[in-house]
Design a protein around this motif. Structure first.
Motif, mmCIF file in Angstrom:
data_model
loop_
_atom_site.group_PDB
_atom_site.id
_atom_site.type_symbol
_atom_site.label_atom_id
_atom_site.label_comp_id
_atom_site.label_asym_id
_atom_site.label_seq_id
_atom_site.Cartn_x
_atom_site.Cartn_y
_atom_site.Cartn_z
ATOM 1 N N ASN A 131 0.848 -1.191 0.000
ATOM 2 C CA ASN A 131 0.000 0.000 0.000
ATOM 3 C C ASN A 131 0.880 1.237 0.000
ATOM 4 O OD1 ASN A 131 0.834 0.376 2.768
ATOM 5 N ND2 ASN A 131 -0.686 -1.201 3.310
ATOM 6 N N LEU A 132 0.248 2.408 0.034
ATOM 7 C CA LEU A 132 0.992 3.664 -0.035
ATOM 8 C C LEU A 132 1.888 3.851 1.182
ATOM 9 C CD1 LEU A 132 1.176 5.952 -2.086
ATOM 10 C CD2 LEU A 132 -0.549 7.187 -0.761
ATOM 11 N N ASP A 133 1.426 3.405 2.359
ATOM 12 C CA ASP A 133 2.251 3.536 3.557
ATOM 13 C C ASP A 133 3.547 2.745 3.423
ATOM 14 O OD1 ASP A 133 0.470 5.212 4.788
ATOM 15 O OD2 ASP A 133 -0.559 3.618 5.899
ATOM 16 N N ASP A 134 3.462 1.547 2.847
ATOM 17 C CA ASP A 134 4.673 0.753 2.632
ATOM 18 C C ASP A 134 5.657 1.490 1.730
ATOM 19 O OD1 ASP A 134 3.819 -1.340 4.199
ATOM 20 O OD2 ASP A 134 3.082 -2.537 2.520
ATOM 21 N N LEU A 135 5.123 2.126 0.692
ATOM 22 C CA LEU A 135 5.990 2.849 -0.235
ATOM 23 C C LEU A 135 6.675 4.023 0.446
ATOM 24 C CD1 LEU A 135 6.967 3.498 -3.167
ATOM 25 C CD2 LEU A 135 4.893 4.876 -3.406
ATOM 26 N N LEU A 136 5.911 4.807 1.205
ATOM 27 C CA LEU A 136 6.428 6.055 1.744
ATOM 28 C C LEU A 136 7.196 5.880 3.051
ATOM 29 C CD1 LEU A 136 3.308 8.286 1.032
ATOM 30 C CD2 LEU A 136 5.432 8.171 -0.269
ATOM 31 N N SER A 137 6.964 4.780 3.760
ATOM 32 C CA SER A 137 7.651 4.571 5.040
ATOM 33 C C SER A 137 9.030 3.967 4.859
ATOM 34 C CB SER A 137 6.815 3.662 5.953
ATOM 35 O OG SER A 137 6.673 2.367 5.380
ATOM 36 N N THR A 138 9.328 3.473 3.666
ATOM 37 C CA THR A 138 10.638 2.905 3.365
ATOM 38 C C THR A 138 11.474 3.942 2.640
ATOM 39 O OG1 THR A 138 9.627 0.734 3.110
ATOM 40 C CG2 THR A 138 11.847 0.992 2.228
ATOM 41 N N PRO A 139 12.755 4.082 3.010
ATOM 42 C CA PRO A 139 13.584 5.055 2.281
ATOM 43 C C PRO A 139 13.465 4.866 0.779
ATOM 44 C CG PRO A 139 14.788 4.159 4.145
ATOM 45 C CD PRO A 139 13.498 3.380 4.046
ATOM 46 N N GLY A 140 13.225 5.955 0.075
ATOM 47 C CA GLY A 140 12.964 5.867 -1.357
ATOM 48 C C GLY A 140 14.089 5.280 -2.159
ATOM 49 N N GLU A 160 2.466 13.764 -7.850
ATOM 50 C CA GLU A 160 3.272 14.739 -7.115
ATOM 51 C C GLU A 160 2.393 15.573 -6.190
ATOM 52 O OE1 GLU A 160 6.713 15.155 -7.161
ATOM 53 O OE2 GLU A 160 6.637 13.294 -8.314
ATOM 54 N N ALA A 161 1.258 16.055 -6.718
ATOM 55 C CA ALA A 161 0.405 16.964 -5.956
ATOM 56 C C ALA A 161 -0.317 16.276 -4.808
ATOM 57 C CB ALA A 161 -0.618 17.616 -6.886
ATOM 58 N N TYR A 162 -0.723 15.012 -5.014
ATOM 59 C CA TYR A 162 -1.531 14.330 -4.012
ATOM 60 C C TYR A 162 -0.735 13.403 -3.086
ATOM 61 C CZ TYR A 162 -5.650 15.817 -6.706
ATOM 62 O OH TYR A 162 -6.612 16.554 -7.348
ATOM 63 N N VAL A 163 0.401 12.890 -3.565
ATOM 64 C CA VAL A 163 1.139 11.890 -2.788
ATOM 65 C C VAL A 163 2.449 12.438 -2.232
ATOM 66 C CG1 VAL A 163 2.282 9.629 -2.856
ATOM 67 C CG2 VAL A 163 0.119 9.974 -4.076
ATOM 68 N N PHE A 164 3.286 12.982 -3.087
ATOM 69 C CA PHE A 164 4.654 13.299 -2.668
ATOM 70 C C PHE A 164 4.791 14.696 -2.068
ATOM 71 C CE2 PHE A 164 5.075 10.102 -6.098
ATOM 72 C CZ PHE A 164 5.630 9.082 -5.333
ATOM 73 N N ALA A 165 4.363 15.737 -2.776
ATOM 74 C CA ALA A 165 4.576 17.110 -2.305
ATOM 75 C C ALA A 165 3.941 17.389 -0.939
ATOM 76 C CB ALA A 165 4.073 18.104 -3.343
ATOM 77 N N PRO A 166 2.731 16.887 -0.635
ATOM 78 C CA PRO A 166 2.162 17.157 0.694
ATOM 79 C C PRO A 166 3.005 16.619 1.839
ATOM 80 C CG PRO A 166 0.454 16.389 -0.803
ATOM 81 C CD PRO A 166 1.760 16.179 -1.500
ATOM 82 N N ARG A 167 3.866 15.660 1.540
ATOM 83 C CA ARG A 167 4.741 15.078 2.555
ATOM 84 C C ARG A 167 6.166 15.637 2.484
ATOM 85 N NH1 ARG A 167 0.946 11.501 0.763
ATOM 86 N NH2 ARG A 167 -0.038 10.146 2.318
ATOM 87 N N ASN A 170 9.786 14.871 -3.210
ATOM 88 C CA ASN A 170 9.822 15.044 -4.665
ATOM 89 C C ASN A 170 10.197 13.687 -5.239
ATOM 90 O OD1 ASN A 170 10.871 15.482 -7.352
ATOM 91 N ND2 ASN A 170 11.050 17.645 -6.882
ATOM 92 N N SER A 171 9.382 13.162 -6.134
ATOM 93 C CA SER A 171 9.628 11.799 -6.625
ATOM 94 C C SER A 171 10.985 11.670 -7.303
ATOM 95 C CB SER A 171 8.514 11.374 -7.590
ATOM 96 O OG SER A 171 8.548 12.145 -8.777
ATOM 97 N N ASP A 172 11.469 12.745 -7.914
ATOM 98 C CA ASP A 172 12.749 12.663 -8.614
ATOM 99 C C ASP A 172 13.921 12.481 -7.669
ATOM 100 O OD1 ASP A 172 11.659 12.834 -11.146
ATOM 101 O OD2 ASP A 172 11.844 15.007 -11.261
ATOM 102 N N THR A 173 13.757 12.872 -6.417
ATOM 103 C CA THR A 173 14.835 12.679 -5.440
ATOM 104 C C THR A 173 14.487 11.614 -4.398
ATOM 105 O OG1 THR A 173 13.942 14.523 -4.126
ATOM 106 C CG2 THR A 173 15.683 15.033 -5.704
ATOM 107 N N PHE A 174 13.190 11.322 -4.224
ATOM 108 C CA PHE A 174 12.795 10.310 -3.238
ATOM 109 C C PHE A 174 13.224 8.913 -3.665
ATOM 110 C CE2 PHE A 174 9.561 7.140 -1.930
ATOM 111 C CZ PHE A 174 9.737 7.189 -0.551
ATOM 112 N N PHE A 175 13.034 8.582 -4.935
ATOM 113 C CA PHE A 175 13.327 7.228 -5.415
ATOM 114 C C PHE A 175 14.804 7.057 -5.735
ATOM 115 C CE2 PHE A 175 8.779 7.608 -6.251
ATOM 116 C CZ PHE A 175 8.313 6.389 -5.782
ATOM 117 N N GLY A 176 15.237 5.797 -5.663
ATOM 118 C CA GLY A 176 16.626 5.490 -6.001
ATOM 119 C C GLY A 176 16.929 5.732 -7.459
#
Length: 337
Positions: A131-140, A160-167, A170-176
């Protein structure tokens, strides 16, 4: 192979049957129709060809096609005034209306009657990301991401607007790692374990199930956005009134006739993923996209690192001013609808 075809289309080396080449030297009597690629450029041309053949017969003049392999390619064609009418997603349509002298006249209506789509984040069925929590709770850095271009609403802006930026992410730097491609190739990348998560939307997911039914069974959606207004049809502001009236009347009425003629048209509409017809609209239908972009840019500015507080405040002020200006540009002229 898909990208090779898209490249050939963009260079004008591969032409669809029954349509003239769209070039800067196209006859002044031709109508140049820009097609936002769903899947590949070649697929999109095949899907739209029956409808555009009918349009060509109705207008009794050539309908040329401008189909490219990317959002940016279509934006460039519109900016160079090589497009008279186009199917665009929201963010690209905002740019066309506010900077490139285009006007919205219709919105897509889905086959189920809805006037919107849903953005999604997709993983493999056997992924540890449940789920989304699993994605966001683990280092990107642990995950690999596939997304669309910045001009894609469902493939970039909405996640970006609904998932990443509110937290504050930035997906470009969050993910490996991040790869950028069309929705279909990104979904295949998830299936083939080349990435861990991909952005998509419900029409492209439906198309993927149609093209790759076995592979689609291996995918699972972990996030869905709120309903996002569907793509729109835009038309060049300076088009002669008589031609504009014929074009808009044809497209707004397409598939709505009774009897065999209407059934044939609806069958041709069905070739375009999840399309049931067109509803009349104006530029104001784009306001949710302007608001979404505003929200995203403001969140990024608020969570960003700035040299001085003054620099941060200047950026926020510029975002506010740009948003107000864009909203004003979408309002109908005095005396119009």
């Amino acid at each position: 192979m898909v990208w090779m075809l898209a490249g050939l289309l963009a260079l004008g080396l591969l032409l669809p049957r029954g349509h003239a080449q769209a070039t800067d030297g196209a006859a002044s009597s031709s109508v140049r129709f820009g097609i936002l690629p769903i899947g590949s450029a070649a697929e999109s041309l095949e899907q739209w060809r029956p409808l555009l053949d009918d349009l060509q017969k109705r207008l009794q003049r050539p309908v040329t096609t401008v189909s490219v392999g990317s959002y940016a390619g279509l934006a460039d064609a519109i900016g160079a005034q090589r497009v008279d009418i186009a199917f665009l997603s929201g963010k690209l349509a905002v740019e066309a209306v506010t900077h490139q002298h285009m006007q919205v006249f219709a919105q897509f209506v889905r086959s189920d009657g809805a006037k919107g789509n849903v953005a999604t984040l997709v993983v493999r069925n056997d992924s540890p990301i449940r789920n989304l929590d699993d994605l966001l709770s683990t280092p990107g850095s642990s995950w690999r991401y596939a997304r669309s271009e910045h001009l894609s609403v469902t493939g970039y802006t909405a996640p970006e607007a609904y998932v990443f930026a509110p937290r504050g992410l930035n997906s470009d730097t969050f993910f490996g790692s991040v790869r950028v491609g069309d929705h279909q190739s990104n979904l295949l990348a998830v299936v083939n374990r080349e990435v861990d998560v991909a952005s998509s939307n419900n029409p492209d997911m439906d198309l993927f199930r149609r093209n790759f039914p076995r592979e689609a069974e291996q995918l699972r959606v972990i996030w869905r956005s709120p309903l996002i207004p569907s793509g729109v049809l835009v038309i060049r502001a300076g088009m002669p009134a008589s031609l504009r009236q014929k074009l808009t009347a044809f497209l707004l009425g397409y598939g709505k006739a009774r009897g065999e003629a209407g059934a044939r048209e609806r069958a041709k509409l069905a070739r375009i993923p999840d399309l049931g017809g067109f509803a009349p609209e104006d530029n104001r239908v784009l306001e949710p996209f302007v608001d979404m972009q505003y929200t995203l840019l403001r969140q990024q500015a608020e969570h960003g690192q700035w040299v001085t507080p003054q620099a941060r405040q200047a950026r926020l002020a510029q975002i506010e001013a740009d948003h107000r200006r864009a909203v004003r540009q979408l309002q109908p002229a005095s005396g119009s609808r």
